[in-house]
Design a protein around this motif. Structure first.
Motif, PDB file in Angstrom:
ATOM      1  N   LYS B  46       0.821  -1.215   0.000  1.00 21.37           N
ATOM      2  CA  LYS B  46       0.000   0.000   0.000  1.00 21.37           C
ATOM      3  C   LYS B  46       0.858   1.270   0.000  1.00 21.37           C
ATOM      4  O   LYS B  46       0.639   2.190  -0.788  1.00 21.37           O
ATOM      5  CB  LYS B  46      -0.921   0.019   1.236  1.00 21.37           C
ATOM      6  CG  LYS B  46      -1.747  -1.227   1.424  1.00 21.37           C
ATOM      7  CD  LYS B  46      -2.676  -1.116   2.606  1.00 21.37           C
ATOM      8  CE  LYS B  46      -1.987  -1.007   3.961  1.00 21.37           C
ATOM      9  NZ  LYS B  46      -1.284  -2.237   4.371  1.00 21.37           N
ATOM     10  N   SER B  47       1.845   1.285   0.914  1.00 20.49           N
ATOM     11  CA  SER B  47       2.677   2.492   1.013  1.00 20.49           C
ATOM     12  C   SER B  47       3.507   2.687  -0.245  1.00 20.49           C
ATOM     13  O   SER B  47       3.673   3.820  -0.717  1.00 20.49           O
ATOM     14  CB  SER B  47       3.592   2.401   2.230  1.00 20.49           C
ATOM     15  OG  SER B  47       2.830   2.468   3.413  1.00 20.49           O
ATOM     16  N   THR B  48       4.005   1.584  -0.761  1.00 18.61           N
ATOM     17  CA  THR B  48       4.794   1.673  -1.993  1.00 18.61           C
ATOM     18  C   THR B  48       3.951   2.317  -3.097  1.00 18.61           C
ATOM     19  O   THR B  48       4.418   3.208  -3.826  1.00 18.61           O
ATOM     20  CB  THR B  48       5.247   0.266  -2.416  1.00 18.61           C
ATOM     21  OG1 THR B  48       5.962  -0.331  -1.333  1.00 18.61           O
ATOM     22  CG2 THR B  48       6.134   0.321  -3.644  1.00 18.61           C
ATOM     23  N   ALA B 167      -3.220  10.141   1.367  1.00 14.65           N
ATOM     24  CA  ALA B 167      -3.006  10.004   2.811  1.00 14.65           C
ATOM     25  C   ALA B 167      -2.651   8.558   3.131  1.00 14.65           C
ATOM     26  O   ALA B 167      -3.438   7.647   2.850  1.00 14.65           O
ATOM     27  CB  ALA B 167      -4.250  10.449   3.566  1.00 14.65           C
ATOM     28  N   ASP B 168      -1.459   8.359   3.681  1.00 15.02           N
ATOM     29  CA  ASP B 168      -1.008   6.998   4.025  1.00 15.02           C
ATOM     30  C   ASP B 168      -1.234   6.776   5.521  1.00 15.02           C
ATOM     31  O   ASP B 168      -0.485   7.281   6.342  1.00 15.02           O
ATOM     32  CB  ASP B 168       0.472   6.836   3.668  1.00 15.02           C
ATOM     33  CG  ASP B 168       0.909   5.377   3.760  1.00 15.02           C
ATOM     34  OD1 ASP B 168       0.119   4.549   4.259  1.00 15.02           O
ATOM     35  OD2 ASP B 168       2.049   5.082   3.325  1.00 15.02           O
ATOM     36  N   GLU B 169      -2.284   6.043   5.841  1.00 15.06           N
ATOM     37  CA  GLU B 169      -2.677   5.772   7.229  1.00 15.06           C
ATOM     38  C   GLU B 169      -2.712   7.046   8.077  1.00 15.06           C
ATOM     39  O   GLU B 169      -2.020   7.141   9.095  1.00 15.06           O
ATOM     40  CB  GLU B 169      -1.737   4.735   7.858  1.00 15.06           C
ATOM     41  CG  GLU B 169      -1.627   3.495   6.987  1.00 15.06           C
ATOM     42  CD  GLU B 169      -1.355   2.233   7.782  1.00 15.06           C
ATOM     43  OE1 GLU B 169      -1.779   2.181   8.949  1.00 15.06           O
ATOM     44  OE2 GLU B 169      -0.728   1.315   7.232  1.00 15.06           O
ATOM     45  N   PRO B 170      -3.515   8.022   7.692  1.00 13.65           N
ATOM     46  CA  PRO B 170      -3.523   9.315   8.397  1.00 13.65           C
ATOM     47  C   PRO B 170      -4.039   9.190   9.824  1.00 13.65           C
ATOM     48  O   PRO B 170      -3.769  10.055  10.648  1.00 13.65           O
ATOM     49  CB  PRO B 170      -4.462  10.181   7.559  1.00 13.65           C
ATOM     50  CG  PRO B 170      -5.360   9.202   6.868  1.00 13.65           C
ATOM     51  CD  PRO B 170      -4.532   7.994   6.614  1.00 13.65           C
TER      52      PRO B 170
HETATM   53 MG   LIG Z   1       2.518   1.226   4.959  1.00 13.13          MG
END
Ligand SMILES: [Mg+2]
Ligand SMILES: Nc1ncnc2c1ncn2[C@@H]1O[C@H](COP(=O)(O)OP(=O)(O)O)[C@@H](O)[C@H]1O
Lengths: 397, 246
Positions: B46-48, B167-170
């Motif tokens: 996901k983050s990638t 937004a990455d896990e805000p």
């Molecule tokens: Mg991540």
């Protein structure tokens, strides 16, 4: 930067020392240059000094009695035979005891002709000048330098007063303008001048072997005439007059006074060179300190750099930011260094009695040195920061 | 209108001697005005994916078009401009500059736009006001709560008026109450027409989105409208469909 005040201060130390050294160096150099210029001016320009003996003269040679002495005839010959010579003044020196009322002082007495004042460009401040009539009559008249006058008479007007030199009464006819310190550090105003004829009759001209002996001949040549040519001509003429064989030991010293004064400057030049070395080493050390601290800063702030890149900073924005920080560090060090340098220069001026001239150009030069060090040593860390990849920078802890 | 078009995206990391494919062929279109939640187990990529969408990283293979621009072909400075003008990024850990006021943090992206200070200030202040932080403008991050910090970070992401908010896990660093407040802001922003892509592994958070895509081992395994379904990951990592009453 503000978060690590001590660290920044330590980093700046090298720059501070380097810049301070630059300021001190330039202040001393300027002071020396200005002093020499002033001294050459006070000496009188276009002067050659002729003295018996050579630079290699030792006690052995003195003892042999072979050294020919300078005479008033030599002065006359130089003045009349060498083109370009305005005056050639014969001089006699002696230490003497001066007495005013019941008080005694030791001081320098000089026997001169009226031409002496032309050669030295030395004017009378009060009273009258020495004239040829004084010389012809061997009049017991004396002109005082300002220091001598203060010693003997304080603030009272000495013109017309009576003064005894080695118990012989002399009349003070005038006071000379202040000349200040000579290149060699002695007070040129601590002197009494009498006609050479009077000096010879009363004190020094008693040698039967050479009744017209003089201690020195001061030669003034015209503006535009080469000092070297005149010196060579004086030299040749005197060797000829004293019948020195070619190759025979040098026994007459002919020197250019202005040059001699400039040679004195080499002492301060040596100090300047030392300070220059200190300055360069300190600036390089300071620069390396800045580079080191900037590398640490870049590492510590990698995440911040990543964030800046993430919100749209370009490589050159980051480069500029860290260069500005390095330059700021260097400039702060520079400004501190300038303040310390000015204080140090002032202290040297006060305590070592050295002339120092602190001018704006020295300050600007020192500060721009510091800025250059900041740019030079800050560039590599700044480039390192600018080349970070956003995601890698953001990932670091 | 398609805002984000991702085609056969692959990305790998070098670990030890070998390559690990964190993204292994993702194709996805995101429409203007969408609110997409990306879900999936930890390590699913996901983050990638978000980093590539945010132009913080470049894909190894495949194409990514943002607003019609093939981002993969752009040079560093052009990417910086895209990050500055088209993308607003919100991080799990806020990433505010320490010892810097909330206002200055929000102004930061505009600094790199060479905008006049007064105008920067005006825009940053109006956003802080919008998120109820007007009276916190001069506070540093250390003087703010987590929820306040994340709101400052959202203001910073929006101050450039981006095309998309990523937004990455805000809410990952916030308690659920505060997380819901942040999600309320996101819903409101989406209601105003902003395109949002959000990574989360919490179903309650994902439930705020209009569309949920699910990653597993670098591939997209599901793509559903969230108004009907929310994902719930079971204890064995098994995925099951649950009806969402909201
Ligand atoms: Mg991540
Ligand atoms: N910087 C990295 N170096 C090496 N491997 C990485 C790096 N970042 C992520 N990975 C690996 O790539 C895969 C996907 O990671 P990530 O995108 O962070 O997943 P998620 O955000 O869904 O947890 C994981 O196997 C992870 O270990």
């Amino acid at each position: 930067m503000r978060a690590h005040r001590l660290r920044s201060a330590l980093t700046m130390l090298g720059i501070i020392i380097g810049v301070a050294a630059v300021v001190v160096m330039m202040s001393i150099g300027n002071g020396a240059r200005e002093r020499v210029a002033a001294q050459i001016r006070s000496l009188g320009t276009n002067l050659i000094s002729v003295t018996p003996g050579s630079a290699r003269m030792g006690s052995v040679q003195l003892g042999s009695g072979a050294a020919p002495r300078l005479s008033e005839g030599d002065a006359v010959a130089i003045e009349s035979e060498i083109p370009g010579v305005i005056v050639a003044v014969p001089l006699l020196y002696s230490r003497a005891q001066f007495t005013v009322g019941n008080s005694n002082w030791q001081g320098v007495l000089r026997g001169v002709t009226p031409s002496y004042f032309i050669a030295r460009e030395w004017a009378v401040m009060a009273g009258r000048e020495m004239i040829w009539e004084d010389d012809r009559r061997a009049a017991n008249v004396v002109l005082l330098g300002t220091t001598m006058r203060e010693k003997l008479f304080g603030h009272a007007d000495p013109v017309g007063a009576l003064l005894r030199i080695r118990d012989v009464p002399f009349t003070v006819i005038g006071v000379l303008e202040r000349k200040g310190q000579s290149v060699w550090g002695d007070d040129q105003d601590d002197v009494a001048l009498v006609p050479i004829t009077a000096a010879r009759r009363q004190f020094v001209g008693t040698s039967r072997a050479n009744p017209w002996q003089v201690h020195n001949i001061t030669v003034k040549f015209a503006e535009g005439v080469s000092a070297e040519d005149t010196m060579a001509a004086v030299h040749d003429l005197l060797r000829q007059r004293h019948r020195l064989q070619p190759g025979q030991e040098e026994t007459i010293m002919v020197s250019n006074l202005a040059e001699a004064a400039e040679v004195e400057e080499t002492a301060t030049r040596a100090v300047s060179l030392l300070l220059l070395t200190v300055a360069s080493v300190s600036l390089v050390v300071g620069g390396i300190g800045i580079m080191n601290i900037m590398l640490v800063t870049v590492t510590e702030r990698t995440r911040e750099i990543g964030l800046r890149l993430a919100v749209g900073a370009r490589q050159r924005d980051i480069l500029t930011q860290f260069l500005v920080e390095a330059i700021t560090l260097a400039l702060m060090g520079g400004i501190l260094g300038v303040s310390i340098g000015i204080m140090a220069a002032a202290a040297i001026g006060t305590f070592a009695q050295w002339p120092v001239v602190i001018d704006l150009s020295a300050v600007l030069l020192a500060v721009s040195f510091a800025a250059c060090v900041g740019v030079f040593f800050g560039y590599y860390p700044a480039r390192k920061a600018a080349r970070l990849q956003p995601i890698e920078a953001l990932r670091t802890e | 209108m398609v805002l984000i078009a991702v085609e056969a995206l692959r990305h790998s990391y070098r670990i030890g001697g070998g390559l690990v494919w964190a993204l292994d062929g993702i194709s996805l279109n995101i429409e203007q005005g969408d609110f997409v939640a990306v879900m999936g187990a930890s390590g699913s990529g996901k983050s990638t994916f978000m980093n590539i969408l945010g132009c913080l990283d470049r894909p190894a293979e495949g194409s990514y078009r943002l607003d019609g621009i093939d981002v993969g072909r752009l040079r560093q400075d052009a990417l910086a401009t895209i990050r500055n003008r088209s993308i607003g990024f919100v991080f799990q850990s806020f990433n505010l500059l320490p010892r810097t006021s909330a206002l200055e943090n929000v102004e930061l992206p505009l600094v790199y736009r060479r905008m006049r200070a007064a105008e920067r200030r005006r825009r940053a202040l109006s956003l802080l006001e919008k998120f109820g932080l007007a009276d916190r403008a001069s506070h540093t991050p250390a003087e703010l709560s987590g929820g306040q910090q994340q709101r400052v970070a959202i203001a910073r992401a929006l101050v450039t008026e981006p095309l998309v908010l990523l937004a990455d896990e805000p809410t990952g660093a916030l308690d659920s109450q505060t997380g819901q407040e942040i999600m309320a802001i996101f819903r409101r922003l989406n209601g105003e027409g902003l395109t949002i892509v959000l990574v989360t592994h919490e179903p309650e958070v994902a439930a705020n989105a209009g569309r949920i895509v699910t990653f597993r081992d670098g591939r997209m395994v599901a793509d559903h409208p969230a108004t009907q379904h929310a994902w719930h990951s079971g204890s064995q990592g098994r995925l099951s469909l649950v009806y969402n009453a909201q």
